[in-house]
Design a protein around this motif. Sequence first.
Motif, mmCIF file in Angstrom:
data_model
loop_
_atom_site.group_PDB
_atom_site.id
_atom_site.type_symbol
_atom_site.label_atom_id
_atom_site.label_comp_id
_atom_site.label_asym_id
_atom_site.label_seq_id
_atom_site.Cartn_x
_atom_site.Cartn_y
_atom_site.Cartn_z
ATOM 1 N N ALA A 180 0.833 -1.207 0.000
ATOM 2 C CA ALA A 180 0.000 0.000 0.000
ATOM 3 C C ALA A 180 0.865 1.253 0.000
ATOM 4 C CB ALA A 180 -0.929 -0.002 1.208
ATOM 5 N N LEU A 181 1.936 1.250 0.772
ATOM 6 C CA LEU A 181 2.817 2.418 0.844
ATOM 7 C C LEU A 181 3.548 2.681 -0.472
ATOM 8 C CD1 LEU A 181 4.302 1.938 4.426
ATOM 9 C CD2 LEU A 181 2.555 3.559 3.710
ATOM 10 N N ALA A 182 3.615 1.673 -1.339
ATOM 11 C CA ALA A 182 4.285 1.828 -2.628
ATOM 12 C C ALA A 182 3.339 2.293 -3.737
ATOM 13 C CB ALA A 182 4.934 0.507 -3.030
ATOM 14 N N ARG A 183 2.050 2.393 -3.467
ATOM 15 C CA ARG A 183 1.080 2.798 -4.490
ATOM 16 C C ARG A 183 1.302 4.258 -4.874
ATOM 17 N NH1 ARG A 183 -3.863 -0.567 -3.884
ATOM 18 N NH2 ARG A 183 -4.686 0.581 -5.645
ATOM 19 N N PRO A 184 1.094 4.607 -6.153
ATOM 20 C CA PRO A 184 1.329 5.990 -6.606
ATOM 21 C C PRO A 184 0.536 7.044 -5.830
ATOM 22 C CG PRO A 184 1.096 4.546 -8.494
ATOM 23 C CD PRO A 184 0.777 3.720 -7.275
ATOM 24 N N PHE A 185 -0.727 6.762 -5.487
ATOM 25 C CA PHE A 185 -1.488 7.746 -4.727
ATOM 26 C C PHE A 185 -0.839 8.011 -3.378
ATOM 27 C CE2 PHE A 185 -4.403 8.527 -1.233
ATOM 28 C CZ PHE A 185 -4.811 9.814 -1.570
ATOM 29 N N VAL A 186 -0.424 6.957 -2.700
ATOM 30 C CA VAL A 186 0.179 7.116 -1.373
ATOM 31 C C VAL A 186 1.495 7.880 -1.487
ATOM 32 C CG1 VAL A 186 1.107 5.891 0.637
ATOM 33 C CG2 VAL A 186 -0.991 5.085 -0.458
ATOM 34 N N LYS A 187 2.267 7.605 -2.523
ATOM 35 C CA LYS A 187 3.509 8.351 -2.736
ATOM 36 C C LYS A 187 3.218 9.836 -2.936
ATOM 37 C CE LYS A 187 6.586 5.136 -2.424
ATOM 38 N NZ LYS A 187 7.476 5.133 -1.268
ATOM 39 N N PHE A 212 -3.414 0.973 6.057
ATOM 40 C CA PHE A 212 -2.767 1.676 4.947
ATOM 41 C C PHE A 212 -3.352 1.199 3.617
ATOM 42 C CE2 PHE A 212 0.993 1.986 7.957
ATOM 43 C CZ PHE A 212 0.748 3.305 8.267
ATOM 44 N N ARG A 213 -3.710 -0.067 3.564
ATOM 45 C CA ARG A 213 -4.304 -0.614 2.342
ATOM 46 C C ARG A 213 -5.618 0.093 2.009
ATOM 47 N NH1 ARG A 213 -6.810 -6.068 2.485
ATOM 48 N NH2 ARG A 213 -8.150 -5.887 0.704
ATOM 49 N N GLU A 214 -6.474 0.299 3.016
ATOM 50 C CA GLU A 214 -7.741 1.001 2.786
ATOM 51 C C GLU A 214 -7.495 2.443 2.361
ATOM 52 O OE1 GLU A 214 -10.412 0.685 6.095
ATOM 53 O OE2 GLU A 214 -10.363 -1.505 6.064
ATOM 54 N N LEU A 215 -6.503 3.088 2.949
ATOM 55 C CA LEU A 215 -6.131 4.447 2.554
ATOM 56 C C LEU A 215 -5.722 4.472 1.089
ATOM 57 C CD1 LEU A 215 -5.142 7.431 3.118
ATOM 58 C CD2 LEU A 215 -2.983 6.395 3.819
ATOM 59 N N ALA A 216 -4.848 3.553 0.699
ATOM 60 C CA ALA A 216 -4.374 3.496 -0.681
ATOM 61 C C ALA A 216 -5.503 3.194 -1.651
ATOM 62 C CB ALA A 216 -3.271 2.439 -0.811
ATOM 63 N N GLU A 217 -6.371 2.258 -1.292
ATOM 64 C CA GLU A 217 -7.481 1.886 -2.180
ATOM 65 C C GLU A 217 -8.470 3.036 -2.364
ATOM 66 O OE1 GLU A 217 -9.044 -1.665 -0.392
ATOM 67 O OE2 GLU A 217 -7.500 -2.936 -1.307
#
Length: 142
Positions: A16-23, A122-127
Motif C-alpha cells: 500500500a505504501l508503494a502505491r502511486p497515490f500514497v507516494k 494503509f491498504r484502505e487508505l491506498a485503495e
Amino acid sequence: MPHAPVGPVVNKDEEALARPFVKCLLRLIRTQDSFGLWEGNSDAELLAEFIITKEQQCATPLIGHPDSDALWRLDMFYTAVALAIEERSGVSTSPIIGMKPLGASGGWSFYRDVHLFGFETFRELAEAGTKLVDDATAAIEA
C-alpha cells in the motif's frame, strides 16, 4: 533484540505504501514540513495520523467542531487526490468537498464524516485514494 515477524499484514502495508497515490500523499505531507521535524520519520509514521481504528471512531465525540487533526487529514487526503489526478491526466484540479443533510436531525453528515475521517489500514487508505483518482481520470478521458 529480535525483530517482529513479517506477516501478510505487514506485506500488505508495504504494498500500500508503494502505491502511486500514497507516494503523492507522502510528497504532499513532506512539503508541509518547513522546519524538518518529520525528516527522519518513515512513510508509515507520517501516515499514522490517517489510521483510525473502530475503537478510536467509537471514542470520538461527534458534537462540536472537528478537531484540527481531522481537518488536516481531510485536507491532505483530498489535496493529494487532486494532485494525483493532475499528474496522471495533465488537467489542473482542486479538491471540492460536498455536504449533504443528515436527515430529520437537521445536522450535516459532513461534520460527522469529518470527525471520523480516517482509514483502518494503509491498504484502505491506498485503495480509497486510488479509486478516486482512477474514477476522475476515467471521467476526464471520456
